[in-house]
Design an enzyme around this catalytic site. Structure first.
Site, mmCIF file in Angstrom:
data_model
loop_
_atom_site.group_PDB
_atom_site.id
_atom_site.type_symbol
_atom_site.label_atom_id
_atom_site.label_comp_id
_atom_site.label_asym_id
_atom_site.label_seq_id
_atom_site.Cartn_x
_atom_site.Cartn_y
_atom_site.Cartn_z
ATOM 1 N N SER A 298 -1.810 -4.769 -1.139
ATOM 2 C CA SER A 298 -1.693 -3.146 -1.728
ATOM 3 C C SER A 298 -2.151 -3.092 -3.175
ATOM 4 O O SER A 298 -2.070 -3.994 -3.766
ATOM 5 C CB SER A 298 -0.331 -2.419 -1.403
HETATM 6 N N1 SAM Z 1 3.445 -6.221 1.461
HETATM 7 C C1 SAM Z 1 2.078 -6.798 1.643
HETATM 8 C C2 SAM Z 1 1.864 -7.580 0.452
HETATM 9 O O1 SAM Z 1 2.593 -7.583 -0.553
HETATM 10 O O2 SAM Z 1 0.905 -8.158 0.353
HETATM 11 C C3 SAM Z 1 1.124 -6.100 2.158
HETATM 12 C C4 SAM Z 1 1.350 -5.725 3.471
HETATM 13 S S1 SAM Z 1 -0.293 -5.233 4.543
HETATM 14 C C5 SAM Z 1 -0.654 -3.998 3.977
HETATM 15 C C6 SAM Z 1 0.685 -5.164 6.106
HETATM 16 C C7 SAM Z 1 1.117 -5.975 6.749
HETATM 17 O O3 SAM Z 1 1.936 -5.887 7.647
HETATM 18 C C8 SAM Z 1 0.189 -7.068 7.351
HETATM 19 O O4 SAM Z 1 0.323 -8.448 6.896
HETATM 20 C C9 SAM Z 1 0.639 -6.807 8.901
HETATM 21 O O5 SAM Z 1 0.229 -8.164 9.709
HETATM 22 C C10 SAM Z 1 1.970 -6.603 8.871
HETATM 23 N N2 SAM Z 1 2.532 -5.805 9.811
HETATM 24 C C11 SAM Z 1 1.856 -4.955 11.014
HETATM 25 N N3 SAM Z 1 2.595 -4.566 11.764
HETATM 26 C C12 SAM Z 1 3.923 -5.093 11.702
HETATM 27 C C13 SAM Z 1 5.290 -5.235 12.515
HETATM 28 N N4 SAM Z 1 5.258 -4.603 13.627
HETATM 29 N N5 SAM Z 1 6.060 -6.347 11.755
HETATM 30 C C14 SAM Z 1 5.658 -6.879 10.694
HETATM 31 N N6 SAM Z 1 4.611 -7.062 9.988
HETATM 32 C C15 SAM Z 1 3.788 -6.076 10.733
#
Ligand code: SAM
Length: 218
Positions: A65
């Site tokens: 993000s």
């Molecule tokens: N917090 C992260 C960082 O600091 O880099 C950025 C997060 S990214 C915008 C969103 C993440 O959520 C992705 O890696 C995706 O694979 C994960 N994601 C999506 N659905 C999910 C779920 N049900 N449980 C866990 N992770 C999930």
């Protein structure tokens, strides 16, 4: 003293211009954003832009993000150094690293195994010892670590997954992008017994939260 990572001048400028400059005043959040080397969480060739005012690709169709959004969501959690915090969407591990400076314990869940491996390697590189990475569907929460003082959802969800509100402790705060697949509102829920006070903090754009209580895969 934490090690002084390279590119500290870029981090100082990032905090001044993009974060404090946009009205974030929480000194613990500002210090954490100055401390954690974002460039170590961004894969090449994008690492050269790690301190720009943007989200960046981290592989597997996922993103790290924008720094301002990380600071905004972190501040909205109001974390204390005795807190246990749950994050959904470990991604690069950067947000978990910021949380690890402010909280006692951080549990972060990631559904894509290769992305979780990236987060694990990045967090090991900065020796973040109070972060546990779980591979799985974060929309179910993680009952083994509950109750949580804070829950941070870093992917877009159509509604707040019911298991998360159940796992939020008394006085705890949950921050999540809630809305459509491409545009959401940043929502904060604060728990008071069986009552949840809701506040909205403007529009955001996140990749989808995919799982039982989130979006379907396609
Ligand atoms: N917090 C992260 C960082 O600091 O880099 C950025 C997060 S990214 C915008 C969103 C993440 O959520 C992705 O890696 C995706 O694979 C994960 N994601 C999506 N659905 C999910 C779920 N049900 N449980 C866990 N992770 C999930």
């Amino acid at each position: 003293m934490p090690p002084a990572y390279p590119r500290s001048e870029e981090r100082i400028r990032m905090v001044e211009q993009q974060i404090a400059g946009r009205g974030i005043t929480d000194t613990r959040v500002l210090a954490a954003m100055r401390e954690i080397p974002r460039h170590l969480f961004v894969p090449a060739p994008y690492d050269r832009d790690a301190y720009a005012d943007d989200p960046l690709p981290i592989g597997n169709g996922q993103t790290i993000s924008q720094p301002y959004i990380v600071a905004l969501m972190t501040g909205l959690l109001r974390i204390k150094d005795t807190d246990t915090v749950l994050e959904l969407g470990a991604g690069s591990g950067y947000q978990a690293a910021i949380l690890s400076v402010l909280a006692k314990t951080v549990i972060t869940i990631e559904r894509i195994e290769r992305v979780a491996a990236l987060a694990r390697a990045n967090l090991a590189a900065i020796v973040a010892k109070n972060v546990q990475i779980i591979i799985g569907d974060g929309t179910r929460g993680y009952p083994a670590g509950a109750p949580y003082n804070g829950i941070l959802v870093t992917a877009a969800t159509p509604q707040i997954p019911a298991p998360l509100t159940a796992q939020l402790g008394e006085g705890g705060r949950l921050v999540a992008p809630v809305g459509g697949r491409s545009l959401q509102d940043l929502v904060v829920l604060e728990r008071h017994g069986s009552r949840f006070i809701e506040a909205r903090h403007g529009g955001v754009r996140f990749v989808p939260l995919i799982g039982e209580y989130g979006w379907e895969e396609n």
